[in-house]
Design a protein around this motif. Structure first.
Motif, PDB file in Angstrom:
ATOM      1  N   MET A 189       2.828 -24.184  -4.040  1.00 35.71           N
ATOM      2  CA  MET A 189       3.529 -23.857  -5.278  1.00 35.71           C
ATOM      3  C   MET A 189       4.971 -24.336  -5.237  1.00 35.71           C
ATOM      4  O   MET A 189       5.544 -24.513  -4.172  1.00 35.71           O
ATOM      5  N   LYS A 190       5.525 -24.485  -6.436  1.00 40.37           N
ATOM      6  CA  LYS A 190       6.924 -24.919  -6.534  1.00 40.37           C
ATOM      7  C   LYS A 190       7.739 -23.889  -7.302  1.00 40.37           C
ATOM      8  O   LYS A 190       7.176 -23.045  -7.996  1.00 40.37           O
ATOM      9  N   ALA A 191       9.060 -23.993  -7.166  1.00 41.51           N
ATOM     10  CA  ALA A 191       9.947 -23.086  -7.904  1.00 41.51           C
ATOM     11  C   ALA A 191      11.218 -23.824  -8.271  1.00 41.51           C
ATOM     12  O   ALA A 191      11.660 -24.721  -7.543  1.00 41.51           O
ATOM     13  N   LEU A 192      11.796 -23.435  -9.409  1.00 42.73           N
ATOM     14  CA  LEU A 192      13.084 -23.975  -9.843  1.00 42.73           C
ATOM     15  C   LEU A 192      14.071 -22.813  -9.907  1.00 42.73           C
ATOM     16  O   LEU A 192      13.757 -21.771 -10.485  1.00 42.73           O
ATOM     17  N   ILE A 193      15.224 -22.980  -9.279  1.00 44.17           N
ATOM     18  CA  ILE A 193      16.268 -21.951  -9.386  1.00 44.17           C
ATOM     19  C   ILE A 193      17.387 -22.507 -10.260  1.00 44.17           C
ATOM     20  O   ILE A 193      17.917 -23.588  -9.994  1.00 44.17           O
ATOM     21  N   LEU A 194      17.711 -21.766 -11.317  1.00 45.21           N
ATOM     22  CA  LEU A 194      18.772 -22.194 -12.243  1.00 45.21           C
ATOM     23  C   LEU A 194      20.120 -21.804 -11.655  1.00 45.21           C
ATOM     24  O   LEU A 194      20.528 -20.645 -11.701  1.00 45.21           O
ATOM     25  N   VAL A 195      20.784 -22.782 -11.072  1.00 45.88           N
ATOM     26  CA  VAL A 195      22.053 -22.527 -10.393  1.00 45.88           C
ATOM     27  C   VAL A 195      23.219 -22.691 -11.369  1.00 45.88           C
ATOM     28  O   VAL A 195      24.161 -21.915 -11.372  1.00 45.88           O
ATOM     29  N   GLY A 196      23.149 -23.744 -12.199  1.00 45.60           N
ATOM     30  CA  GLY A 196      24.155 -23.905 -13.250  1.00 45.60           C
ATOM     31  C   GLY A 196      25.528 -24.279 -12.741  1.00 45.60           C
ATOM     32  O   GLY A 196      25.666 -25.075 -11.821  1.00 45.60           O
ATOM     33  N   GLY A 197      26.541 -23.633 -13.325  1.00 44.38           N
ATOM     34  CA  GLY A 197      27.896 -24.171 -13.267  1.00 44.38           C
ATOM     35  C   GLY A 197      28.860 -23.543 -12.299  1.00 44.38           C
ATOM     36  O   GLY A 197      28.551 -23.313 -11.141  1.00 44.38           O
TER      37      GLY A 197
ATOM     38  N   LEU B 249      16.703 -26.984  -7.027  1.00 49.47           N
ATOM     39  CA  LEU B 249      17.896 -26.320  -7.539  1.00 49.47           C
ATOM     40  C   LEU B 249      18.434 -27.109  -8.731  1.00 49.47           C
ATOM     41  O   LEU B 249      18.768 -28.281  -8.593  1.00 49.47           O
ATOM     42  N   ALA B 250      18.484 -26.461  -9.890  1.00 48.14           N
ATOM     43  CA  ALA B 250      19.048 -27.114 -11.077  1.00 48.14           C
ATOM     44  C   ALA B 250      20.537 -26.817 -11.094  1.00 48.14           C
ATOM     45  O   ALA B 250      20.956 -25.667 -11.189  1.00 48.14           O
ATOM     46  N   ILE B 251      21.341 -27.864 -10.982  1.00 49.98           N
ATOM     47  CA  ILE B 251      22.743 -27.659 -10.646  1.00 49.98           C
ATOM     48  C   ILE B 251      23.621 -28.682 -11.366  1.00 49.98           C
ATOM     49  O   ILE B 251      23.192 -29.808 -11.583  1.00 49.98           O
ATOM     50  N   ASN B 252      24.821 -28.283 -11.781  1.00 50.60           N
ATOM     51  CA  ASN B 252      25.712 -29.311 -12.355  1.00 50.60           C
ATOM     52  C   ASN B 252      27.086 -29.312 -11.699  1.00 50.60           C
ATOM     53  O   ASN B 252      28.033 -29.847 -12.235  1.00 50.60           O
ATOM     54  N   TYR B 253      27.173 -28.670 -10.525  1.00 48.91           N
ATOM     55  CA  TYR B 253      28.486 -28.526  -9.900  1.00 48.91           C
ATOM     56  C   TYR B 253      28.330 -28.536  -8.388  1.00 48.91           C
ATOM     57  O   TYR B 253      27.557 -27.755  -7.843  1.00 48.91           O
ATOM     58  N   GLN B 254      29.032 -29.429  -7.719  1.00 42.26           N
ATOM     59  CA  GLN B 254      29.045 -29.498  -6.243  1.00 42.26           C
ATOM     60  C   GLN B 254      27.656 -29.514  -5.586  1.00 42.26           C
ATOM     61  O   GLN B 254      27.394 -28.734  -4.679  1.00 42.26           O
ATOM     62  N   PRO B 255      26.764 -30.416  -5.996  1.00 41.40           N
ATOM     63  CA  PRO B 255      25.440 -30.399  -5.361  1.00 41.40           C
ATOM     64  C   PRO B 255      25.474 -30.742  -3.879  1.00 41.40           C
ATOM     65  O   PRO B 255      24.685 -30.218  -3.105  1.00 41.40           O
ATOM     66  N   GLU B 256      26.450 -31.590  -3.485  1.00 40.54           N
ATOM     67  CA  GLU B 256      26.458 -31.978  -2.070  1.00 40.54           C
ATOM     68  C   GLU B 256      26.795 -30.778  -1.174  1.00 40.54           C
ATOM     69  O   GLU B 256      26.188 -30.589  -0.124  1.00 40.54           O
ATOM     70  N   VAL B 257      27.709 -29.930  -1.631  1.00 40.11           N
ATOM     71  CA  VAL B 257      28.060 -28.731  -0.848  1.00 40.11           C
ATOM     72  C   VAL B 257      26.823 -27.854  -0.667  1.00 40.11           C
ATOM     73  O   VAL B 257      26.519 -27.377   0.427  1.00 40.11           O
ATOM     74  N   MET B 258      26.097 -27.667  -1.771  1.00 40.39           N
ATOM     75  CA  MET B 258      24.893 -26.830  -1.729  1.00 40.39           C
ATOM     76  C   MET B 258      23.851 -27.409  -0.786  1.00 40.39           C
ATOM     77  O   MET B 258      23.302 -26.708   0.056  1.00 40.39           O
ATOM     78  N   LEU B 259      23.594 -28.707  -0.934  1.00 37.09           N
ATOM     79  CA  LEU B 259      22.524 -29.313  -0.141  1.00 37.09           C
ATOM     80  C   LEU B 259      22.848 -29.350   1.337  1.00 37.09           C
ATOM     81  O   LEU B 259      21.996 -29.067   2.175  1.00 37.09           O
ATOM     82  N   ASN B 260      24.107 -29.689   1.661  1.00 35.42           N
ATOM     83  CA  ASN B 260      24.505 -29.710   3.071  1.00 35.42           C
ATOM     84  C   ASN B 260      24.295 -28.348   3.699  1.00 35.42           C
ATOM     85  O   ASN B 260      23.798 -28.214   4.813  1.00 35.42           O
TER      86      ASN B 260
ATOM     87  N   LYS C  69      -0.913 -26.149 -10.969  1.00 40.44           N
ATOM     88  CA  LYS C  69      -0.521 -24.759 -10.686  1.00 40.44           C
ATOM     89  C   LYS C  69       0.731 -24.376 -11.450  1.00 40.44           C
ATOM     90  O   LYS C  69       1.598 -25.208 -11.706  1.00 40.44           O
ATOM     91  N   PRO C  70       0.868 -23.067 -11.777  1.00 41.55           N
ATOM     92  CA  PRO C  70       2.115 -22.630 -12.408  1.00 41.55           C
ATOM     93  C   PRO C  70       3.273 -22.689 -11.413  1.00 41.55           C
ATOM     94  O   PRO C  70       3.049 -22.752 -10.202  1.00 41.55           O
ATOM     95  N   PHE C  71       4.491 -22.699 -11.924  1.00 43.29           N
ATOM     96  CA  PHE C  71       5.673 -22.717 -11.049  1.00 43.29           C
ATOM     97  C   PHE C  71       6.622 -21.586 -11.459  1.00 43.29           C
ATOM     98  O   PHE C  71       6.629 -21.133 -12.605  1.00 43.29           O
ATOM     99  N   PHE C  72       7.411 -21.142 -10.491  1.00 43.17           N
ATOM    100  CA  PHE C  72       8.399 -20.089 -10.749  1.00 43.17           C
ATOM    101  C   PHE C  72       9.706 -20.683 -11.261  1.00 43.17           C
ATOM    102  O   PHE C  72      10.088 -21.791 -10.877  1.00 43.17           O
ATOM    103  N   VAL C  73      10.387 -19.922 -12.106  1.00 44.57           N
ATOM    104  CA  VAL C  73      11.766 -20.240 -12.482  1.00 44.57           C
ATOM    105  C   VAL C  73      12.579 -18.964 -12.274  1.00 44.57           C
ATOM    106  O   VAL C  73      12.188 -17.890 -12.740  1.00 44.57           O
ATOM    107  N   LEU C  74      13.676 -19.074 -11.533  1.00 41.34           N
ATOM    108  CA  LEU C  74      14.525 -17.903 -11.276  1.00 41.34           C
ATOM    109  C   LEU C  74      15.959 -18.190 -11.667  1.00 41.34           C
ATOM    110  O   LEU C  74      16.464 -19.291 -11.484  1.00 41.34           O
ATOM    111  N   ASN C  75      16.597 -17.169 -12.161  1.00 44.36           N
ATOM    112  CA  ASN C  75      18.016 -17.209 -12.454  1.00 44.36           C
ATOM    113  C   ASN C  75      18.764 -16.885 -11.157  1.00 44.36           C
ATOM    114  O   ASN C  75      18.481 -15.856 -10.549  1.00 44.36           O
ATOM    115  N   SER C  76      19.705 -17.715 -10.740  1.00 49.95           N
ATOM    116  CA  SER C  76      20.264 -17.543  -9.388  1.00 49.95           C
ATOM    117  C   SER C  76      21.121 -16.286  -9.208  1.00 49.95           C
ATOM    118  O   SER C  76      21.428 -15.917  -8.090  1.00 49.95           O
ATOM    119  N   ASP C  77      21.507 -15.618 -10.297  1.00 45.74           N
ATOM    120  CA  ASP C  77      22.346 -14.417 -10.160  1.00 45.74           C
ATOM    121  C   ASP C  77      21.551 -13.131  -9.979  1.00 45.74           C
ATOM    122  O   ASP C  77      22.127 -12.069  -9.797  1.00 45.74           O
TER     123      ASP C  77
END
Length: 361
Positions: free
Chosen positions: A1-9, A51-62, A103-111
């Protein structure tokens, strides 16, 4: 299964902490917020998190690289070049979320912090045969939120009412979804809201179902709710007889202390306190309803309540820090200083008291 986390700004509501790290990496109960979610997803068999992200992705990934190996889960980023709301990121990450399995996938709000009953959610989703499942949670003041009006027995969602003036129900969207891949066909690649645009359409076709979240829930995206969320989280550890909770003559109520932290004589710690790695708490200190992050030093007889002490900060002897004081990274509060709700930006020395809530640049 897969999941998307809405990380945002930018995580502006949790500044000054988010001036040092992206919001999902801010510690909550001694580990980065997002790790609570990734661990819960891994536990029920999710093997890839986007991770759905629009700010500092390299910091997160590292940062998450080490956890990728440790947890044995693939973590990738889907980077927005402009903020896409809560549904646009799903369209952007479409190719990462869809595979041949259907298969269905999860979506979560990161907060969102909760007990993440994801296994039960999968069962629920299979049982109703609809297109999408959402978690809802009961709240005391529904007028502040968007309320989900649903059929009690089946969970079928009838409609959404944004900030209702009259009582229509007390269940709100908890920011945890399980969606069939077909939902992605409903979303255009543009800034769009899943709550206001996508879900109401699925509900109108009677294909959206809601499950009431058992246990606690909190959106910890701002300081007051972060402190409340810590209380609920520790309370849930207590209910589950967790070995993570500290005990001893100097501990009052629910407290977690990292094993590398040092605590002096004659302290009174608790209730609802988290003390991070490498912290030094000197003798006679009083802590309640607060988070003390990695590498902090609290000197003799200081008193801290309802506050967040950022990484590597120092609180002086006989200082009193209370009422939603937030110290950013590497802030140094002098001896005998009083802070009543001061919000202090990183790398600052506080030499005079803060008698009323204010931002200290």
């Amino acid at each position: 299964m897969k999941a998307l986390i809405l990380v945002g700004g930018f995580g502006t509501r949790l500044r000054p902490l988010t001036l040092s790290v992206p919001k999902p990496l801010v510690d909550f109960a001694n580990k980065p917020m997002i790790l609570h979610q990734i661990e819960a997803l891994k536990a029920i068999g999710v093997n890839e998190v986007v991770l759905a992200i629009n700010y500092q992705p390299e910091v997160m990934l590292n940062f998450l690289k080490e956890f990728e190996a440790k947890l044995g889960i693939k973590i990738t980023c889907s980077q927005e070049t402009e903020p896409l709301g809560t549904a646009g990121p799903l369209a952007l990450a479409r190719d990462k979320l869809i595979d041949d399995s259907g298969k269905p996938f999860f979506v979560l709000n990161s907060d969102v912090i909760s007990e993440y009953p994801l296994k039960e959610m999968i069962e629920f989703h299979k049982s109703h045969g609809g297109e999408a499942s959402i978690m809802v949670t009961k709240v005391d003041e529904p007028s502040k939120y968007g309320v989900v009006v649903m059929e009690e027995t089946t969970g079928q969602v009838d409609k959404f009412v944004e900030k209702p003036k009259l009582f229509v129900g007390n269940k709100i969207n908890a920011g945890i979804y399980l969606l069939n891949p077909s939902v992605l066909d409903r979303i255009e690649l543009r800034p769009t809201s899943i709550e206001k645009e996508v879900f109401p359409k699925i509900a109108a076709e009677k294909k959206l179902y809601a499950m009431v979240l058992p246990g606690f829930w909190m959106d910890i995206g701002q300081p007051r709710d972060y402190i409340s969320g810590l209380r609920l989280y520790l309370d849930s550890l207590r209910k589950n007889n967790s070995s993570k909770l500290a005990s001893g003559p100097h501990i009052l109520g629910n407290v977690i202390v990292d094993e590398t932290a040092k605590i002096g004589d004659g302290c009174l710690i608790g209730p609802d306190v988290a003390i991070g790695p490498g912290c030094i708490v000197e003798s006679g200190v009083r802590l309640s309803c607060c988070t003390v992050m990695r590498g902090v030093r609290i000197k003799k007889h200081a008193c801290i309540s309802s506050s967040i002490i950022g990484w590597h900060s120092t609180v002086g002897q006989w200082a009193r820090v209370e009422n939603m004081t937030i110290l950013g990274e590497d802030v140094h509060v002098g001896d005998e200083i009083y802070s009543n709700g001061g919000v202090v930006l990183p790398h600052k020395e506080i030499k005079s008291s803060i008698p009323n809530p204010e931002i200290v640049m």
